[in-house]
Design an enzyme around this catalytic site. Structure first.
Site: not given
Ligand code: HMG
Ligand code: MG
Length: 327
Positions: A14, A237, A268
């Site tokens: 995910r 992260h 990203c």
């Protein structure tokens, strides 16, 4: 006595894949989950019932949930599959699939299982943010509105015997508001989400801005607010390379649940330099070096990390994974 068992929550399918621009074939996602299920991991986050306009890559989550429940996924250990749902719209899609396959998963908490292979349990995850700007960017609503939207999702999920996880993003920094996120806001939100019925809070260091002292301060503040170690998972992260240091600080504070992503998948496309979750391989290696037990097969993980990195066309972001494979 010192508890040396650690629970790892694999979020690669995910969190690791959701930002990929190129559509990853459904078969690849299912193969990833199948391979991860054989490594000993207890929880795999498998999809997200969000708007396909916002996160196109997660549009196949219905198919993934249907596959898991109708075909089954071989594993030695009992597994929980987790799916995000930000509102009743998303939860209703999940619930319709679950209702069609109600014999294929166990209620949560599961009855003691004597026979293997076991059926999985299913978890629904809502996701809040510790800053108003991130809440608006991620959910298109304020923090207070998000709590109102989550309340029926959490209560319906609990009524359907599902486990519920509640994420809080930006607990140690925000892409819009910087590093000055108040630990008290995180503590208040955590308490609200637990009171709403969540079984666990996952504290997201979304930007990787967290440092060791800030992690320590946050966990102290949560403890003062009455949270127990079993209420909390840490979601680091690794953008600034601080994830393992912050993991150590969390362990010292009694934390025993950590989210991570095989191959350190993620990142990203719009913010250069932003990286994914801390890699599961790095976390497993690190925990083992401390004499802790995860029940996870590091070699197998490393191979999966290398394979999936190739599939998504990224370099393998796990240092341990590359080292183990001699790559
Ligand atoms: P919105 O635009 O305000 O929603 O977005 P809306 O209610 O106005 O609906 C707009 C359209 O979306 C409608 O369709 C709805 O039906 C549809 P239209 O009539 O235009 O065709 N819609 C949905 N479709 C499918 N599933 C749904 C759904 N809901 C509405 N559940 C919304 C609000 C919450 C939907 C949107 O902002 C959204 O989908 N956000 C999700 C963002 C996201 O997935 N972010 C990544 C996950 S969180 C994360 O990564 C952080 C974490 O890893 C921790 C950390 O690291 O910090 C967990
Ligand atoms: Mg995340």
């Amino acid at each position: 006595s010192f508890d040396n068992r650690v629970k790892l929550i694999e979020v690669g399918p995910r969190d690791g894949l959701q930002n990929e621009k190129k559509t990853i074939p459904l078969e690849t996602k299912i193969e990833l989950i199948q391979r991860l299920a054989k490594t000993g991991l207890p929880v795999i986050e498998a999809g997200s019932f969000v708007s396909p306009k916002w996160v196109p890559q997660m549009a196949s989550s219905s198919e993934i949930m249907t596959h898991i429940l109708s075909k089954g996924i071989p594993s030695e250990q009992p597994l929980t599959y987790s799916f995000l749902a930000p509102n009743t719209k998303g939860f209703d899609v999940a619930k319709a699939i679950l209702d069609q396959h109600s014999d294929s998963f166990l209620p949560f908490p599961p009855p003691s299982q004597k026979s293997t292979p076991a059926k999985p349990t299913i978890e629904i995850a809502v996701f809040a943010a510790a800053t108003e700007s991130f809440s608006k960017a991620n959910l298109n609503c304020s923090i207070a509105e998000s709590l109102e939207r989550f309340a029926p999702v959490i209560s319906s999920a609990k009524a359907a015997n599902l486990r519920v996880r509640a994420y809080i993003s930006c607990v140690l920094g925000c892409p819009f508001e910087g590093t000055s996120v108040s630990p008290h806001v995180v503590a208040d939100l955590s308490v609200s989400l637990l009171e709403a019925g969540a079984d666990e809070i996952s504290l997201g260091d979304t930007t990787g801005m967290g440092t060791a002292p800030k992690t320590r301060d946050l966990l102290e503040c949560l403890r003062s607010a009455g949270l127990r170690n079993e209420d909390i998972a840490m979601h680091f992260h690794d953008t600034y390379g601080q994830a393992l240091v912050n993991t150590l600080v969390s362990l010292e504070a009694g934390g025993r649940k950590f989210d991570s992503s095989v191959g350190g998948l993620g990142g990203c496309p719009y913010s250069p330099g932003a990286t994914g979750n801390v890699s599961t391989e790095d976390v497993v290696y690190f925990l083992e070096s401390l004499g802790m037990r995860t029940g996870v097969d590091l070699e197998a993980l490393a191979e999966i990390g290398e394979w999936i990195s190739e599939e998504v066309g990224r370099p393998n972001a796990s240092s341990v994974g590359r080292a183990v494979l001699g790559a």
